[in-house]
Motif scaffolding. Structure first.
Motif, PDB file in Angstrom:
ATOM      1  N   HIS A  80       0.853  -1.198   0.000  1.00 17.59           N
ATOM      2  CA  HIS A  80       0.000   0.000   0.000  1.00 17.59           C
ATOM      3  C   HIS A  80       0.892   1.252   0.000  1.00 17.59           C
ATOM      4  O   HIS A  80       1.913   1.272   0.690  1.00 17.59           O
ATOM      5  CB  HIS A  80      -0.877  -0.041   1.257  1.00 17.59           C
ATOM      6  N   TYR A  95       0.604   3.960   1.478  1.00 21.40           N
ATOM      7  CA  TYR A  95       0.783   4.555   2.819  1.00 21.40           C
ATOM      8  C   TYR A  95       1.985   3.967   3.550  1.00 21.40           C
ATOM      9  O   TYR A  95       2.519   4.577   4.460  1.00 21.40           O
ATOM     10  CB  TYR A  95      -0.463   4.316   3.679  1.00 21.40           C
ATOM     11  N   TRP A 119       1.337   9.788  -2.866  1.00 21.87           N
ATOM     12  CA  TRP A 119       0.927   8.554  -2.182  1.00 21.87           C
ATOM     13  C   TRP A 119      -0.435   8.687  -1.492  1.00 21.87           C
ATOM     14  O   TRP A 119      -1.000   7.712  -1.000  1.00 21.87           O
ATOM     15  CB  TRP A 119       1.979   8.146  -1.130  1.00 21.87           C
ATOM     16  N   ARG A 124      -4.234   8.800  -0.752  1.00 23.91           N
ATOM     17  CA  ARG A 124      -5.363   8.100  -1.364  1.00 23.91           C
ATOM     18  C   ARG A 124      -6.646   8.517  -0.677  1.00 23.91           C
ATOM     19  O   ARG A 124      -6.647   8.799   0.522  1.00 23.91           O
ATOM     20  CB  ARG A 124      -5.204   6.579  -1.203  1.00 23.91           C
ATOM     21  N   LYS A 125      -7.732   8.500  -1.449  1.00 24.92           N
ATOM     22  CA  LYS A 125      -9.042   8.820  -0.878  1.00 24.92           C
ATOM     23  C   LYS A 125      -9.349   7.811   0.220  1.00 24.92           C
ATOM     24  O   LYS A 125      -9.509   6.617  -0.054  1.00 24.92           O
ATOM     25  CB  LYS A 125     -10.077   8.749  -2.011  1.00 24.92           C
ATOM     26  N   ASP A 156      -7.977   4.136   0.345  1.00 22.34           N
ATOM     27  CA  ASP A 156      -8.286   3.090  -0.637  1.00 22.34           C
ATOM     28  C   ASP A 156      -7.194   3.117  -1.711  1.00 22.34           C
ATOM     29  O   ASP A 156      -7.092   4.074  -2.496  1.00 22.34           O
ATOM     30  CB  ASP A 156      -9.673   3.370  -1.246  1.00 22.34           C
ATOM     31  N   ALA A 157      -6.390   2.036  -1.746  1.00 20.09           N
ATOM     32  CA  ALA A 157      -5.215   2.019  -2.631  1.00 20.09           C
ATOM     33  C   ALA A 157      -5.585   2.282  -4.086  1.00 20.09           C
ATOM     34  O   ALA A 157      -4.775   2.793  -4.866  1.00 20.09           O
ATOM     35  CB  ALA A 157      -4.495   0.683  -2.502  1.00 20.09           C
ATOM     36  N   THR A 158      -6.826   1.967  -4.464  1.00 24.58           N
ATOM     37  CA  THR A 158      -7.214   2.131  -5.868  1.00 24.58           C
ATOM     38  C   THR A 158      -7.693   3.559  -6.160  1.00 24.58           C
ATOM     39  O   THR A 158      -7.948   3.911  -7.299  1.00 24.58           O
ATOM     40  CB  THR A 158      -8.356   1.164  -6.241  1.00 24.58           C
ATOM     41  N   LYS A 159      -7.896   4.362  -5.093  1.00 24.80           N
ATOM     42  CA  LYS A 159      -8.475   5.700  -5.296  1.00 24.80           C
ATOM     43  C   LYS A 159      -7.430   6.805  -5.244  1.00 24.80           C
ATOM     44  O   LYS A 159      -7.317   7.550  -4.258  1.00 24.80           O
ATOM     45  CB  LYS A 159      -9.586   5.949  -4.279  1.00 24.80           C
ATOM     46  N   LYS A 160      -6.675   6.879  -6.313  1.00 20.22           N
ATOM     47  CA  LYS A 160      -5.695   7.963  -6.452  1.00 20.22           C
ATOM     48  C   LYS A 160      -6.471   9.234  -6.749  1.00 20.22           C
ATOM     49  O   LYS A 160      -7.514   9.172  -7.402  1.00 20.22           O
ATOM     50  CB  LYS A 160      -4.795   7.609  -7.637  1.00 20.22           C
ATOM     51  N   TYR A 161      -5.997  10.379  -6.272  1.00 18.79           N
ATOM     52  CA  TYR A 161      -6.741  11.614  -6.524  1.00 18.79           C
ATOM     53  C   TYR A 161      -6.581  12.068  -7.975  1.00 18.79           C
ATOM     54  O   TYR A 161      -5.469  12.068  -8.506  1.00 18.79           O
ATOM     55  CB  TYR A 161      -6.263  12.731  -5.597  1.00 18.79           C
TER      56      TYR A 161
END
Ligand SMILES: C[S@@+](CC[C@H](N)C(=O)[O-])C[C@H]1O[C@@H](n2cnc3c(N)ncnc32)[C@H](O)[C@@H]1O
Length: 340
Positions: free
Chosen positions: A5, A7, A80, A82-83, A86-91
């Motif tokens: 992840h 983070y 790095w 994320r919303k 959530d690893a898939t939710k890049k801004y």
């Protein structure tokens, strides 16, 4: 093996007493690695990004311009985020990354400061950490003992005087739907008592100071705390009798302790220190003696009960002009609403 992840790469000082981990229903959060004693420092952080205040519409260009000035390492850290973890939710937009992770530093003219680590702490209405700032440097500390493994949280807003319904309304405006909070989840005994306690704390603050902490934001009639119009006007215009101020302070300490907030105001001195100073303001020797005896009691509840012996005693330094019968009406009401 799942991919690492982003983070996990956020740089956190090795000696920090917490680690970043998923937090059920709250994305990611910060969890104590060791026991943390009340009063201990938790983290100190400088902002990654400082962005001038601007409208949401204009923000994209402004935040992008500020981000473009970052060095490679800081830009990578920014990327790095994320919303809600959530690893898939890049801004997609820089402004959204900022608006999810900023702190408002009131004294600064540039209110949007992005702190990568402090913004990973989740909100709680019964928090265990307080965040303060020295100019733009954030500093957090534990205001009660935190056990290893416990999630470390702070209150995103000043919420001590709000009921769960008021807090929910405010947080939902920011799209925060609080989960896993014993002061919010309906139907548990702590939550039911918490609402009464916070309402009472607000009323006591008003009785002591003539200021309603909620009236600044809400119209006075939206969530009224004192219904008697004459009494309300009297308190707002005049000082209350010293004995009553003392009793109210002690009852507030009892209620704050039950809410887990007693250590919250340590930045401005302990409750004990403030009460000792208060005793010095009494003008009648016998009253001072009773008050010292009150403070020597072991528990806040015992202190409060002993303080009630001062009830109705006019002190030599008293300049209260609020007529008596009101107080006779109020105290029994206060006492009925709360059991120790
Ligand atoms: C500043 S971030 C906190 C860290 C975030 N959980 C993460 O994984 O990066 C704020 C967001 O965390 C979530 N959050 C924080 N406190 C929460 C709580 N008590 N209950 C549910 N969600 C919470 C909300 O989605 C909120 O918009």
């Amino acid at each position: 093996m799942p991919p690492s992840h982003p983070y996990k790469d956020i740089p956190i000082a090795n000696d920090a007493p917490f680690e970043l981990k998923p937090s059920p229903e709250k994305g990611w959060g910060c969890f104590a690695k060791t026991n943390i004693a009340e009063g201990s420092e938790i983290y100190i952080e400088e902002p990654l990004l400082v962005v001038p205040r601007t409208s949401y519409k204009a923000a994209e260009a402004v935040v992008q311009a500020a981000a473009n000035k970052l060095g490679d390492r800081d830009l990578r850290i920014f990327s790095w985020l994320r919303k809600n973890g959530d690893a898939t939710k890049k801004y997609t937009y820089y402004r959204d990354a900022l608006s999810d992770s900023y702190f408002e530093i009131k004294q600064s003219k540039a209110p949007s400061h992005l702190y990568v680590v402090h913004s990973r702490f989740n909100h709680s209405c019964v928090p265990n950490m307080q965040v303060t700032h020295n100019n733009v440097q954030l500093k957090s500390y534990a205001f009660r003992d935190i056990m290893a493994g416990e999630e470390i949280t702070f209150s995103y807003r000043e919420m001590l005087y709000k009921t769960s319904a008021q807090r929910r309304e405010e947080l939902q405006e920011e799209k925060i739907f609080v989960r896993d909070c014993r002061a919010c989840v309906p139907g548990n005994p702590f939550q039911e008592q918490s609402d009464s306690r916070r309402r009472l704390l607000r009323g006591l603050k008003f009785l002591r100071t003539g200021e309603d902490p909620e009236e600044r934001e809400n119209s006075p009639d939206r969530y009224p705390i004192i219904f008697d119009a004459q009494l309300k006007q009297d308190i707002a215009n005049k000082r209350v009798a010293i004995y009553l101020e003392f009793i109210c302070m002690l009852l507030s300490a009892c209620l704050s302790e039950k809410e887990g907030f007693l250590g919250y105001y340590k930045t401005i001195g302990t409750v004990e220190e403030r009460l000792s100073e208060f005793v010095d303001t009494l003008g009648t020797a016998n009253h001072k003696e009773i008050a010292r005896h009150v403070l020597s009691q072991e528990t806040w509840w015992k202190k409060f009960c002993e303080a009630c012996k001062l009830y109705g005693r006019v002190d030599a330094n008293d300049d209260s002009q609020i007529p008596w019968p009101h107080w006779g009406d109020i105290l029994p009401v206060i006492l009925r609403t709360w059991t120790p």
